[in-house]
Each structure stands twice: as structure tokens, then as C-alpha cells.
Design a protein around this motif. Structure first.
Motif, PDB file in Angstrom:
ATOM      1  N   LEU A 287       0.826  -1.204   0.000  1.00 39.87           N
ATOM      2  CA  LEU A 287       0.000   0.000   0.000  1.00 39.87           C
ATOM      3  C   LEU A 287       0.862   1.256   0.000  1.00 39.87           C
ATOM      4  N   PHE A 288       1.913   1.249   0.807  1.00 33.91           N
ATOM      5  CA  PHE A 288       2.801   2.408   0.861  1.00 33.91           C
ATOM      6  C   PHE A 288       3.481   2.628  -0.484  1.00 33.91           C
ATOM      7  N   ASN A 289       4.004   1.567  -1.074  1.00 36.49           N
ATOM      8  CA  ASN A 289       4.709   1.686  -2.355  1.00 36.49           C
ATOM      9  C   ASN A 289       3.772   2.156  -3.469  1.00 36.49           C
ATOM     10  N   GLU A 290       2.538   1.667  -3.446  1.00 30.25           N
ATOM     11  CA  GLU A 290       1.566   2.119  -4.443  1.00 30.25           C
ATOM     12  C   GLU A 290       1.267   3.604  -4.268  1.00 30.25           C
ATOM     13  N   ALA A 291       1.173   4.050  -3.012  1.00 30.52           N
ATOM     14  CA  ALA A 291       0.923   5.474  -2.752  1.00 30.52           C
ATOM     15  C   ALA A 291       2.085   6.324  -3.249  1.00 30.52           C
ATOM     16  N   MET A 292       3.293   5.868  -3.009  1.00 36.04           N
ATOM     17  CA  MET A 292       4.462   6.625  -3.453  1.00 36.04           C
ATOM     18  C   MET A 292       4.541   6.682  -4.978  1.00 36.04           C
ATOM     19  N   ALA A 293       4.165   5.592  -5.615  1.00 30.94           N
ATOM     20  CA  ALA A 293       4.256   5.526  -7.080  1.00 30.94           C
ATOM     21  C   ALA A 293       3.212   6.403  -7.761  1.00 30.94           C
ATOM     22  N   THR A 294       2.122   6.700  -7.067  1.00 27.36           N
ATOM     23  CA  THR A 294       1.024   7.476  -7.669  1.00 27.36           C
ATOM     24  C   THR A 294       0.809   8.799  -6.941  1.00 27.36           C
ATOM     25  N   ARG A 295       1.786   9.248  -6.199  1.00 23.71           N
ATOM     26  CA  ARG A 295       1.659  10.456  -5.373  1.00 23.71           C
ATOM     27  C   ARG A 295       1.293  11.666  -6.240  1.00 23.71           C
ATOM     28  N   ILE A 296       0.397  12.479  -5.726  1.00 17.75           N
ATOM     29  CA  ILE A 296      -0.143  13.608  -6.484  1.00 17.75           C
ATOM     30  C   ILE A 296       0.723  14.845  -6.279  1.00 17.75           C
TER      31      ILE A 296
END
Length: 304
Positions: A287-296
Motif C-alpha cells: 500500500l505504501f509503495n503504491e501510494a508513493m508511485a502514484t503520489r499527487i
């Protein structure tokens, strides 16, 4: 009391060394960074701060360290999570002596109070210290709900000024405003319904995941405050998978693990909390890595 508590207040973690002693320097650095990134207040020694894992002397030392680094820039509110009402009174008086700005009071720990007992607990604390008090109403975790009728009793205590609403029922927010108008400052206290809570009138958000992504949390609050809900939704939908980690029993380990992944702190917790393992650990990391990869890119919202 005329208390102007509003905005995003992270319930900050207490940082530990590998031997489980308190890392005061790391705790101060983390708090300082959060303030520089725009948060409006600090909740020290709440659930996320592992309040009940400390001795009284350790609690006092943590609070003094946080007061020192905050240096009056934002309000500092301490959690009050004691096993008896008398211990809570004594703790609250200690907070007053060392310069804490306010208290977030939980019902008595260990023993599951009735509503009448919880009301008595809050009354006695309010009558034995002068600090402004926020009632932490979290029946899901602590097993007692202070109802609207109960809050009518507590409204007679002048220094009970706020409520952290964490029933997970957003209807309660509207009921509080219908019953009391602006008598109480209402904070949303559940991360994964925070935007809905702000839309319904909450003037603040007490958050766990703000420790990991403070700028996004502040942006959501500012956009909601300005009525720019469609823009807030873009950040909200990105953030929601992580925000759900705040509502599970291992929330402290999840938040501290994410802090570690983000280079903002250590995942070390005190027992009985144990580090995440297996699939749960992999899920949080994913979840953290996905958030970092799609950070706005927040600059497009022109919030400065």
C-alpha cells in the motif's frame, strides 16, 4: 473558554531506540518536521503515541521534550489514558504544571465503563484542572459511547470545549451541531471518514496517517475548508487505502512501519505490540509503495 482549535492535528508517534528506550531526539525531529510541513496542532501520547506503554515519569519527559521543540508554534494536546479517575486527575494536573495546552481525555482504561461512569470520569477531571478538555468518544475501541444526552451533562463543565468524534457514524456529527450549535469544537477522529466529517462541519481532523503524509492531509483539509470538494476528492481517493490502516487493531504498528518506509521514523513499538510480519507486513508495504508511485503533485492546487 475561547479556544481556537482547528485544522489537522496528527496523533504523533513516540519514537524508540532498538532497546525500547525513548528516542527523544527522533521524537522531537519528527514533531518539528510535521509542524514545518503545515500541521495545525500536535496530539502527544494518544493511542498512536503508545500512551499506556509508558511510566508516569516517561510520559512527563516525552511531553516536556515535545513542548520544547514545538516552542509555542502550535497547540500541544496530551492524551489522558489512565486506569483510574484519580490517576487521570493527577496526570491532568501534571500536564497543567508543565505547560500543555489541552487534554484529550479517554475513559478509564482496562475497566469498561458505563456511560454514567464515563461522564463522572470526565467531570472529575474537568473540575480538578483548568486546562481545556477534548472528550475522546470512541465506543468502537473503548466500549462506551457518550451520547448526545450525555454530552448535554458535560456541556455544564466550562472547560470541556471539544469532542473527538470517533463513533464511525457520521450522523453523530450533525446531531452534535443540532444539539449544541458551536458549544463544542468537533474534530473528526476516524481517518477513513475524515473528508465526510469535514464536509459535515468538523473544524478539525485528528489523524494517524498524517504522520506519514502530512502535506496531503493538510491539503485535504484546506480544500475542504474552501469548499473545493472535487479537488479534495482527488487526494482523498489516492490516500484512502492507507487511511484504512488507522481503523484496525494494529494501527500503531502499521503507522510506524509506514513512517519507517518513508524515512520519517522507526517501526519499533513496545510490547505487547509486536512488529508486523508475514502477509500483513507485505500488504502495508505494498500500500505504501503504491501510494508513493502514484503520489499527487500538490502544487497544482494553489493552496499557498
Amino acid at each position: 473558554m475561547n479556544i481556537n482549535w482547528r485544522g489537522v492535528y496528527p496523533a504523533v508517534t513516540t519514537q524508540y531506540n532498538d532497546d525500547f528506550s525513548i528516542n527523544f531526539a527522533a521524537t522531537q525531529a519528527m514533531v518539528d518536521s510535521l509542524i514545518k510541513e503545515g500541521v495545525d496542532g500536535i496530539i502527544a501520547l494518544g493511542t498512536v503515541g503508545e500512551n499506556c506503554s509508558h511510566t508516569r515519569e516517561e510520559k512527563q519527559a516525552v511531553l516536556k521534550a515535545i513542548i520544547d521543540v514545538v516552542a509555542g508554534r502550535v497547540p500541544v494536546i496530551s492524551g489522558v489514558a489512565e486506569t483510574t479517575t484519580q490517576f487521570a486527575i493527577e496526570y491532568s494536573q501534571m500536564c497543567e504544571e508543565i505547560g500543555i495546552d489541552g487534554l484529550m481525555v479517554l475513559p478509564g482504561m482496562v475497566y469498561r465503563s458505563t456511560e454514567a461512569e464515563a461522564i463522572h470520569h470526565y467531570q472529575q477531571i474537568a473540575r480538578n484542572c483548568q486546562l481545556p478538555i477534548m472528550i475522546y468518544n470512541n465506543p468502537v475501541t473503548y466500549g462506551v459511547d457518550v451520547s448526545i444526552e450525555g454530552m448535554k451533562v458535560l456541556a455544564n463543565e466550562a472547560n470541556i470545549v471539544s469532542i473527538k468524534e470517533a463513533t464511525e457514524d457520521t450522523r453523530r456529527i450533525s446531531e452534535l451541531y443540532a444539539a449544541f450549535g458551536d458549544r463544542f469544537i468537533v474534530f473528526g477522529g476516524v481517518d477513513d471518514i475524515a473528508l465526510e466529517s469535514l464536509m459535515l462541519g468538523c473544524t478539525g481532523w485528528i489523524s494517524g496517517l498524517t504522520n506519514v503524509f502530512p502535506q496531503e492531509s493538510v491539503a485535504i483539509f484546506k480544500l475542504a475548508e474552501q469548499g473545493r470538494y472535487q479537488e479534495a476528492l482527488e487526494i482523498w481517493r489516492w490516500f484512502l487505502p492507507l487511511l484504512r490502516l488507522d481503523t484496525i487493531p494494529t494501527l500503531v504498528q502499521c503507522i510506524k512501519f509506514c513512517e519507517q518506509l518513508a524515512g520519517r521514523g522507526s517501526e519499533v513499538t513496545r510490547a505487547p505490540r509486536m512488529p508486523l510480519t508475514g502477509e500483513e507486513r507485505l500488504r502495508v508495504e505494498r500500500l505504501f509503495n503504491e501510494a508513493m508511485a502514484t503520489r499527487i503533485d500538490l502544487s497544482k492546487f494553489n493552496l499557498d
